[in-house]
Design an enzyme around this catalytic site. Structure first.
Site, PDB file in Angstrom:
ATOM      1  N   ARG A   1      33.718-105.093 -91.268  1.00 38.21           N
ATOM      2  CA  ARG A   1      34.838-104.252 -90.838  1.00 38.21           C
ATOM      3  C   ARG A   1      34.410-102.799 -90.662  1.00 38.21           C
ATOM      4  O   ARG A   1      34.807-102.128 -89.694  1.00 38.21           O
ATOM      5  CB  ARG A   1      35.992-104.364 -91.839  1.00 38.21           C
ATOM      6  CG  ARG A   1      37.201-103.469 -91.546  1.00 38.21           C
ATOM      7  CD  ARG A   1      37.645-103.477 -90.098  1.00 38.21           C
ATOM      8  NE  ARG A   1      37.836-104.811 -89.528  1.00 38.21           N
ATOM      9  CZ  ARG A   1      38.000-105.059 -88.245  1.00 38.21           C
ATOM     10  NH1 ARG A   1      37.975-104.062 -87.365  1.00 38.21           N
ATOM     11  NH2 ARG A   1      38.166-106.285 -87.813  1.00 38.21           N
TER      12      ARG A   1
ATOM     13  N   LYS B   1      35.935 -80.307 -82.417  1.00 40.92           N
ATOM     14  CA  LYS B   1      37.151 -81.050 -82.748  1.00 40.92           C
ATOM     15  C   LYS B   1      36.775 -82.491 -83.059  1.00 40.92           C
ATOM     16  O   LYS B   1      37.071 -83.428 -82.320  1.00 40.92           O
ATOM     17  CB  LYS B   1      38.151 -80.964 -81.600  1.00 40.92           C
ATOM     18  CG  LYS B   1      38.682 -79.554 -81.383  1.00 40.92           C
ATOM     19  CD  LYS B   1      39.643 -79.473 -80.218  1.00 40.92           C
ATOM     20  CE  LYS B   1      40.140 -78.048 -80.023  1.00 40.92           C
ATOM     21  NZ  LYS B   1      41.051 -77.921 -78.866  1.00 40.92           N
TER      22      LYS B   1
END
Length: 271
Positions: free
Chosen positions: A88, A125
């Site tokens: 995962r 960002k």
């Protein structure tokens, strides 16, 4: 740089304190498969996750590779419990990075149709803790990292100019920066672009300007006596990249490459 402590933190967050779900005996193989087309990235991080769990990576694609649905981008083999514990985290990090690479590839392609020389760059960002993964994904798709952190470049922004004036701010930071550190100076009006260049900016950042205003600013800098690059930033999208690339600007910086890229759909299958 990705460290063992980063990987351990990712795994601890997902595995928790009592993992029954992945309590599977024996050995197995696993493969990470694309469910949609895109540009793969983040496989260094995915491979590091499995390596940390002593799972062997037997095959992997190169970051930056164009992929189609059904393509296998990573194969592993090892203890089933370890493979399942890593899958995962590996899928999430690869899907996130590949989404960034895919969006960057689209922006680069859009720019190249207009101007072969204009650069598509990322910004700061980024997701805290994932900047390295995200910036490498941008590079894998042909983009530019821009500065990696505050120490890589001095950016003279509107707040600095408000406090010290344009020329005063440039002089202030030029005196404090290394000779190897560039000054990127933000301006919000086309008329200020040549003033920043002539005052000593290495790069003039044209902030939140329309394509028409950007073209005007680029022309004014070119007509000045200064030798500065020009950079456009602020709300630029893949759709508007061609309009900005046609202005003659040197760099298009896009925060959306990292903060708004959708995850590329991937699946992990065992056996």
């Amino acid at each position: 740089m990705l460290t063992d402590s980063d990987i351990e933190r990712w795994l601890r967050e997902d595995v928790g304190h009592h993992d029954v779900t992945n309590d599977v005996p024996g050995e197995t193989t696993g493969r990470l498969v694309a469910k949609e087309a895109g540009v793969v990235a983040g496989l260094d991080a995915a491979a590091a996750v499995f390596d940390y769990l002593d799972v062997a990576v037997t095959e992997r694609a190169d970051d930056g590779t164009l992929i189609e649905p059904g393509d296998v981008v990573l194969r592993v083999e090892g203890p089933a419990q370890a493979v399942l514990r890593g899958e995962r985290v590996a899928v999430n990090i690869t899907g996130h990075a590949a989404g960034i690479a895919t969006k960057t590839d689209a922006a680069v392609a859009a720019a190249r149709e207009v101007d072969e020389d204009v650069r598509i760059a990322a910004t700061r960002k980024t997701t805290p803790g994932l900047r390295g993964v995200e910036k490498r994904a941008v590079v894998a798709a042909g983009g530019d990292t821009h500065r990696l952190d505050l120490s890589h470049m001095v950016m003279v922004k509107d707040n600095h100019v408000a406090e010290m004036g344009l020329e005063g701010a440039i002089e202030h930071f030029r005196e404090r920066a290394s000779f190897a550190t560039q000054l990127d100076v933000e301006v919000e009006e086309s008329a200020d672009a040549p003033l920043a260049a002539e005052a000593g900016a290495d790069i003039v950042l044209l902030d939140n300007m329309t394509p028409e205003e950007t073209r005007e600013a680029v022309d004014l800098v070119a007509e000045s006596d200064a030798d500065a690059l020009t950079e456009a930033s602020g709300g630029i999208t893949v759709e508007t990249v061609p309009d900005y690339a046609a202005t003659g600007v040197d760099v298009l910086s896009m925060g959306s490459l990292t903060h708004s890229a959708p995850t590329l759909d991937l699946s992990f299958r065992t056996g």
